[in-house]
Design a protein around this motif. Sequence first.
Motif, PDB file in Angstrom:
ATOM      1  N   SER A 224      -2.659   3.360   8.514  1.00 46.95           N
ATOM      2  CA  SER A 224      -2.539   2.041   8.930  1.00 46.95           C
ATOM      3  C   SER A 224      -3.589   1.710   9.769  1.00 46.95           C
ATOM      4  O   SER A 224      -3.929   0.574  10.054  1.00 46.95           O
ATOM      5  CB  SER A 224      -1.098   2.046   9.760  1.00 46.95           C
ATOM      6  OG  SER A 224      -0.035   1.968   9.234  1.00 46.95           O
TER       7      SER A 224
ATOM      8  N   VAL B 212       1.013  -1.075  -0.028  1.00 46.81           N
ATOM      9  CA  VAL B 212      -0.061  -0.103  -0.005  1.00 46.81           C
ATOM     10  C   VAL B 212       1.074   1.229  -0.114  1.00 46.81           C
ATOM     11  O   VAL B 212       1.548   1.538   0.728  1.00 46.81           O
ATOM     12  CB  VAL B 212      -0.962   0.075   1.138  1.00 46.81           C
ATOM     13  CG1 VAL B 212      -1.742   1.167   1.112  1.00 46.81           C
ATOM     14  CG2 VAL B 212      -1.719  -1.062   1.352  1.00 46.81           C
TER      15      VAL B 212
ATOM     16  N   THR C  95      -7.705  -2.319   1.476  1.00 43.66           N
ATOM     17  CA  THR C  95      -7.318  -3.747   2.008  1.00 43.66           C
ATOM     18  C   THR C  95      -8.520  -4.396   1.852  1.00 43.66           C
ATOM     19  O   THR C  95      -8.092  -5.891   1.299  1.00 43.66           O
ATOM     20  CB  THR C  95      -7.042  -3.417   3.622  1.00 43.66           C
ATOM     21  OG1 THR C  95      -6.058  -2.326   3.838  1.00 43.66           O
ATOM     22  CG2 THR C  95      -6.554  -4.709   4.090  1.00 43.66           C
TER      23      THR C  95
ATOM     24  N   ASN D 185       2.929  -1.257   4.250  1.00 42.47           N
ATOM     25  CA  ASN D 185       2.430   0.210   4.224  1.00 42.47           C
ATOM     26  C   ASN D 185       3.333   0.965   4.102  1.00 42.47           C
ATOM     27  O   ASN D 185       4.049   1.709   5.111  1.00 42.47           O
ATOM     28  CB  ASN D 185       1.213   0.361   5.274  1.00 42.47           C
ATOM     29  CG  ASN D 185       0.467   1.496   5.074  1.00 42.47           C
ATOM     30  OD1 ASN D 185       0.403   2.282   4.088  1.00 42.47           O
ATOM     31  ND2 ASN D 185       0.087   2.270   6.329  1.00 42.47           N
TER      32      ASN D 185
ATOM     33  N   THR E 169      -7.423   3.575   2.968  1.00 42.44           N
ATOM     34  CA  THR E 169      -6.880   2.395   3.120  1.00 42.44           C
ATOM     35  C   THR E 169      -7.756   1.078   3.692  1.00 42.44           C
ATOM     36  O   THR E 169      -7.541  -0.180   3.084  1.00 42.44           O
ATOM     37  CB  THR E 169      -5.780   2.221   4.094  1.00 42.44           C
ATOM     38  OG1 THR E 169      -6.278   2.941   5.417  1.00 42.44           O
ATOM     39  CG2 THR E 169      -4.720   3.362   3.374  1.00 42.44           C
TER      40      THR E 169
ATOM     41  N   SER F 103       5.052  -0.961   8.504  1.00 41.66           N
ATOM     42  CA  SER F 103       4.892   0.249   7.938  1.00 41.66           C
ATOM     43  C   SER F 103       6.095   1.245   8.380  1.00 41.66           C
ATOM     44  O   SER F 103       7.100   0.881   9.131  1.00 41.66           O
ATOM     45  CB  SER F 103       3.496   0.925   8.448  1.00 41.66           C
ATOM     46  OG  SER F 103       3.325   2.203   7.631  1.00 41.66           O
TER      47      SER F 103
END
Length: 341
Positions: free
Chosen positions: A257, A191, A237, A252, A233, A277
Amino acid sequence: MSQRKTTITDVATAAQVSVATVDRVLNGRGGVKPERARRVLEWARKLKIDRALEDLPMRWLRIAVLLQNPSNPYHGSLKTGFQLAQRSYETQRIMCLPTYFDSLEPGAVARTIRRAAERADGLVTCIYDHPRITAALKEVSRRIPIVTIASDLPASGRLAYVGSDNRVAGRVAGELMGRFVGSQGGQILVVTGMHDYIGHEERESGFRAVLASRFPACEVVATAESQEQPERTEKLTRDAFKRFPGLRGIYNISVGSRGIATALRGLSKGGKTILISHEMHDVHRELLTDGLMDAVLDQNPQMEALRAIQLLLHYNRRVPDTEVPLETPVAIYLRENLPQV
């Protein structure tokens, strides 16, 4: 009879300002408009006040700091970093003037750059790569020094880039993902924020390179782009799991997140899907503690802000001629080594 010494009250009267204003100027506490500070110093010199005025730069340096909205955790940390840097270097007469991009549309970004630079002595920014943005920065760089931070723009005419090596950071994320997923491997989702951020592209490139060479059982099956909008996001997802129900890991690169974790909880994938992330902040601390995130790579944005200001002070000969480190190391945080709040 000895001549009476000049007092700050005398300077205040001559400069037509308050005693408190004179005190702030002569003691480097900041918060005074440049023209007023200049007038105070001129009268302090004329009246020969008993201070080491030669050590005080006459002119304030106005540094335009161009950031995304501070609701973005990384840019919020940068904002705090520039506030700390200004307080640390007040005696060098520097002011950090934040401007937030109202829109990330290229034309709007270019206009914001030109407007913020009009009365500035230097500019610091973290923004993506686009011909209109690069052209605006290059135009500005002919008048004032520019420092890029976190994501570089080599063609912008910038003085320097301050930040981590994003390709290395991506490779570290790939190493962690490969080890956490294990020898059985599996499908991996990336992502990203915006493909046009050079730093994001470098992170993804480094991540993919390590998985391909060292963990071939891990397959990056898709890259989803959030457009730097964290509210996107969760949907990204969920859509990815519809296409790839067996996803084993998510990398990510940028914001959002919490949305990813919300989707993982809702799909009963929390704690079963490796999530890695960047940037240590309150949301990532919470997700690490709850076991929904496995690792965070942090580049210390407050240190980046401080070094960017040190660089511009050095450029303007306001600090000793010493080398300023430009690359910030990447720290790895797991649940067991969270930094103290």
